[in-house]
Design a protein around this motif. Structure first.
Motif, mmCIF file in Angstrom:
data_model
loop_
_atom_site.group_PDB
_atom_site.id
_atom_site.type_symbol
_atom_site.label_atom_id
_atom_site.label_comp_id
_atom_site.label_asym_id
_atom_site.label_seq_id
_atom_site.Cartn_x
_atom_site.Cartn_y
_atom_site.Cartn_z
ATOM 1 N N GLY A 1 0.813 -1.213 0.000
ATOM 2 C CA GLY A 1 0.000 0.000 0.000
ATOM 3 C C GLY A 1 0.841 1.256 0.000
ATOM 4 N N ILE A 2 0.152 2.379 -0.155
ATOM 5 C CA ILE A 2 0.796 3.692 -0.194
ATOM 6 C C ILE A 2 0.572 4.401 1.138
ATOM 7 N N LEU A 3 1.652 4.875 1.755
ATOM 8 C CA LEU A 3 1.569 5.615 3.017
ATOM 9 C C LEU A 3 1.604 7.127 2.795
ATOM 10 N N GLU A 4 2.350 7.556 1.789
ATOM 11 C CA GLU A 4 2.492 8.990 1.497
ATOM 12 C C GLU A 4 2.692 9.133 -0.007
ATOM 13 N N TYR A 5 2.073 10.168 -0.577
ATOM 14 C CA TYR A 5 2.150 10.304 -2.027
ATOM 15 C C TYR A 5 1.992 11.760 -2.438
ATOM 16 N N ASP A 6 3.054 12.343 -2.973
ATOM 17 C CA ASP A 6 2.975 13.620 -3.669
ATOM 18 C C ASP A 6 4.078 13.634 -4.717
ATOM 19 N N GLU A 7 4.272 14.749 -5.409
ATOM 20 C CA GLU A 7 5.228 14.743 -6.512
ATOM 21 C C GLU A 7 6.689 14.702 -6.061
ATOM 22 N N ASP A 8 6.951 14.897 -4.759
ATOM 23 C CA ASP A 8 8.318 14.868 -4.240
ATOM 24 C C ASP A 8 8.634 13.628 -3.410
ATOM 25 N N VAL A 9 7.616 12.953 -2.879
ATOM 26 C CA VAL A 9 7.814 11.796 -1.999
ATOM 27 C C VAL A 9 6.743 10.744 -2.274
ATOM 28 N N VAL A 10 7.192 9.491 -2.382
ATOM 29 C CA VAL A 10 6.275 8.352 -2.418
ATOM 30 C C VAL A 10 6.793 7.361 -1.376
ATOM 31 N N LYS A 11 5.942 7.075 -0.374
ATOM 32 C CA LYS A 11 6.318 6.116 0.659
ATOM 33 C C LYS A 11 5.364 4.925 0.572
ATOM 34 N N LEU A 12 5.953 3.724 0.434
ATOM 35 C CA LEU A 12 5.181 2.498 0.288
ATOM 36 C C LEU A 12 5.412 1.597 1.487
ATOM 37 N N THR A 13 4.386 0.875 1.900
ATOM 38 C CA THR A 13 4.563 -0.122 2.947
ATOM 39 C C THR A 13 4.783 -1.481 2.287
ATOM 40 N N THR A 14 5.697 -2.233 2.857
ATOM 41 C CA THR A 14 6.006 -3.561 2.334
ATOM 42 C C THR A 14 5.914 -4.611 3.436
ATOM 43 N N PHE B 1 10.682 6.868 -1.520
ATOM 44 C CA PHE B 1 11.331 7.409 -2.710
ATOM 45 C C PHE B 1 11.205 8.925 -2.663
ATOM 46 N N SER B 2 12.310 9.617 -2.861
ATOM 47 C CA SER B 2 12.297 11.071 -2.934
ATOM 48 C C SER B 2 12.779 11.486 -4.310
ATOM 49 N N GLY B 3 12.269 12.620 -4.793
ATOM 50 C CA GLY B 3 12.690 13.096 -6.101
ATOM 51 C C GLY B 3 11.798 14.210 -6.594
ATOM 52 N N ARG B 4 11.659 14.284 -7.916
ATOM 53 C CA ARG B 4 10.838 15.318 -8.555
ATOM 54 C C ARG B 4 9.898 14.658 -9.553
ATOM 55 N N GLY B 5 8.682 15.147 -9.592
ATOM 56 C CA GLY B 5 7.712 14.638 -10.547
ATOM 57 C C GLY B 5 7.373 13.171 -10.363
ATOM 58 N N LEU B 6 7.387 12.715 -9.114
ATOM 59 C CA LEU B 6 7.124 11.299 -8.851
ATOM 60 C C LEU B 6 5.642 10.980 -9.017
ATOM 61 N N GLN B 7 5.386 9.793 -9.504
ATOM 62 C CA GLN B 7 4.017 9.307 -9.621
ATOM 63 C C GLN B 7 4.018 7.786 -9.507
ATOM 64 N N VAL B 8 2.913 7.250 -9.033
ATOM 65 C CA VAL B 8 2.725 5.806 -9.002
ATOM 66 C C VAL B 8 2.008 5.455 -10.295
ATOM 67 N N LYS B 9 2.743 4.828 -11.218
ATOM 68 C CA LYS B 9 2.174 4.497 -12.529
ATOM 69 C C LYS B 9 1.253 3.291 -12.455
ATOM 70 N N VAL B 10 1.624 2.303 -11.647
ATOM 71 C CA VAL B 10 0.846 1.067 -11.522
ATOM 72 C C VAL B 10 0.811 0.683 -10.054
ATOM 73 N N LEU B 11 -0.353 0.232 -9.581
ATOM 74 C CA LEU B 11 -0.492 -0.283 -8.224
ATOM 75 C C LEU B 11 -1.391 -1.510 -8.282
ATOM 76 N N THR B 12 -0.840 -2.661 -7.896
ATOM 77 C CA THR B 12 -1.623 -3.889 -7.829
ATOM 78 C C THR B 12 -1.652 -4.350 -6.383
ATOM 79 N N HIS B 13 -2.212 -5.524 -6.141
ATOM 80 C CA HIS B 13 -2.312 -6.020 -4.763
ATOM 81 C C HIS B 13 -0.956 -6.365 -4.154
ATOM 82 N N ASP B 14 0.102 -6.531 -4.965
ATOM 83 C CA ASP B 14 1.407 -6.883 -4.398
ATOM 84 C C ASP B 14 2.592 -6.183 -5.061
#
Length: 74
Positions: free
Chosen positions: A26-39, A46-59
């Motif tokens: 799942g996704i814990l945090e999501y904006d264009e500078d930070v994406v935090k995923l739980t595993t 992930f930190s950076g610029r222009g970040l996006q989650v292109k695909v998200l499935t159950h795993d």
């Protein structure tokens, strides 16, 4: 692989532009500078610029953009 058995995520990078995260729950945090995923046992940030989650499935998830750093948080 033994890491899949231990419940740890598998991350495949395509340079610094895309990351495929197998074991994402799942996704814990999501904006264009930070994406935090739980595993499960840890989170991956992930930190950076222009970040996006292109695909998200159950795993799994695909994070795209200009990735400048990856942090593993417990």
């Amino acid at each position: 692989p033994s890491s899949a058995i231990a419940g740890l995520p598998q991350i495949e990078l395509s340079g610094n532009r895309e990351a495929v995260v197998d074991g994402c729950q799942g996704i814990l945090e999501y904006d264009e500078d930070v994406v935090k995923l739980t595993t499960g046992k840890m989170s991956v940030k992930f930190s950076g610029r222009g970040l996006q989650v292109k695909v998200l499935t159950h795993d799994s998830a695909i994070v795209a953009g200009f990735i400048t750093s990856i942090e593993f948080l417990t």
